[in-house]
Design an enzyme around this catalytic site. Structure first.
Site, short mmCIF file in Angstrom:
data_model
loop_
_atom_site.label_atom_id
_atom_site.label_comp_id
_atom_site.label_asym_id
_atom_site.label_seq_id
_atom_site.Cartn_x
_atom_site.Cartn_y
_atom_site.Cartn_z
N LYS A 55 -1.77 -0.72 -15.27
CA LYS A 55 -0.63 -1.06 -14.22
C LYS A 55 -0.40 -2.68 -14.48
CE LYS A 55 -1.42 2.74 -11.22
NZ LYS A 55 -1.69 3.11 -9.94
N CYS A 75 -4.11 -1.57 -8.48
CA CYS A 75 -5.15 -0.95 -8.26
C CYS A 75 -4.73 0.74 -8.60
CB CYS A 75 -5.43 -0.85 -6.42
SG CYS A 75 -5.49 -2.39 -5.98
N ASP A 76 -5.86 1.50 -8.53
CA ASP A 76 -5.59 3.07 -8.60
C ASP A 76 -6.67 3.69 -8.02
OD1 ASP A 76 -4.00 5.21 -10.32
OD2 ASP A 76 -5.81 5.80 -10.39
N SER A 77 -6.45 4.55 -7.47
CA SER A 77 -7.33 5.62 -6.53
C SER A 77 -7.56 7.01 -7.06
CB SER A 77 -7.20 5.39 -5.13
OG SER A 77 -7.19 4.22 -4.56
N GLY A 116 -10.05 1.70 -8.35
CA GLY A 116 -10.09 0.44 -9.58
C GLY A 116 -9.15 -0.63 -9.27
#
Length: 219
Positions: A55, A75-77, A116
């Site tokens: 991203k 971010c990534d969840s 992340g």
């Protein structure tokens, strides 16, 4: 120094806003399935960090041109659950049927919300520093009733969020508690973001909105 959030998530923006930062939002549009497929067989932690990096990379050209002196956070969840047949990483359900099946298995159990984070620092339009890491928080889910689950699914909220629940929205009614950083469950860990910013030479207090960080009266 401009602060750019590479995410369309209103929850992440709200967390930052409450913490004194009004981010510039630039949506990455990353194909998460394609990124995941290209990784082969990553660990859950490696997966969320790689997605966050993707991203940040996607918005990099535009940010460098538009905001030459800036810092980007992406971010990534995902939710890591063990349903009895081994750990499974789950992202956004996408459909009511998938969300229902997951909640039936999640109810009364615990999961680990992994987020992340990727930070990139730009100076004069050049990428000069990068940092990445992840945060993990244990989430304890309530024994939700069929009536409550039907009502929750009808709202549409759980369909487009990692793990099919929120902590800061309607889903908060069905979370018994968290062990770890609550802001990470919402989508961006403030403690980890502060550390990553520091690692690229940016003090978080320098990013707070002028005159808008104030003490809240007790009660």
């Amino acid at each position: 120094m401009r602060f750019v959030l590479a995410s369309a998530s209103p929850a992440r923006r709200a967390v930052l806003g409450a913490a004194g930062i009004d981010p510039i939002v630039r949506v990455s549009g990353v194909d998460e399935d394609a990124v995941t497929a290209a990784l082969g067989d990553p660990t859950p932690t490696d997966l969320v960090v790689a997605l966050a990096e993707a991203k940040a990379e996607a918005v990099r050209p535009g940010v460098a041109a538009e905001f030459p002196d800036s810092v980007v956070i992406a971010c990534d969840s995902m939710l890591l659950m063990d349903f009895g047949d081994g750990p499974e990483v789950v992202g956004k359900p996408g459909t009511v049927d998938i969300a229902r099946r997951r909640w039936k298995r999640m109810a009364g159990g615990t999961g680990e919300l992994l987020t992340g984070h990727a930070v990139e620092l730009f100076s004069g339009g050049e990428l000069v520093a990068r940092a990445k890491d992840s945060a993990a928080t244990t989430v304890r889910f309530a024994d939700i009733t069929d009536e409550e689950l039907d009502a929750y699914l009808t709202t549409g909220e759980p369909l487009a969020v990692a793990g099919g629940f929120t902590l800061d929205g309607l889903g908060g009614w069905f979370v018994e508690g968290v062990d770890g950083d609550p802001s990470s469950v919402i989508g961006i860990s403030l403690p980890l973001t502060r550390k990553l910013l520091a690692s690229v030479g940016v003090g978080v207090v320098t990013l707070w909105r002028d005159q808008e960080v104030r003490a809240h009266p007790a009660g």
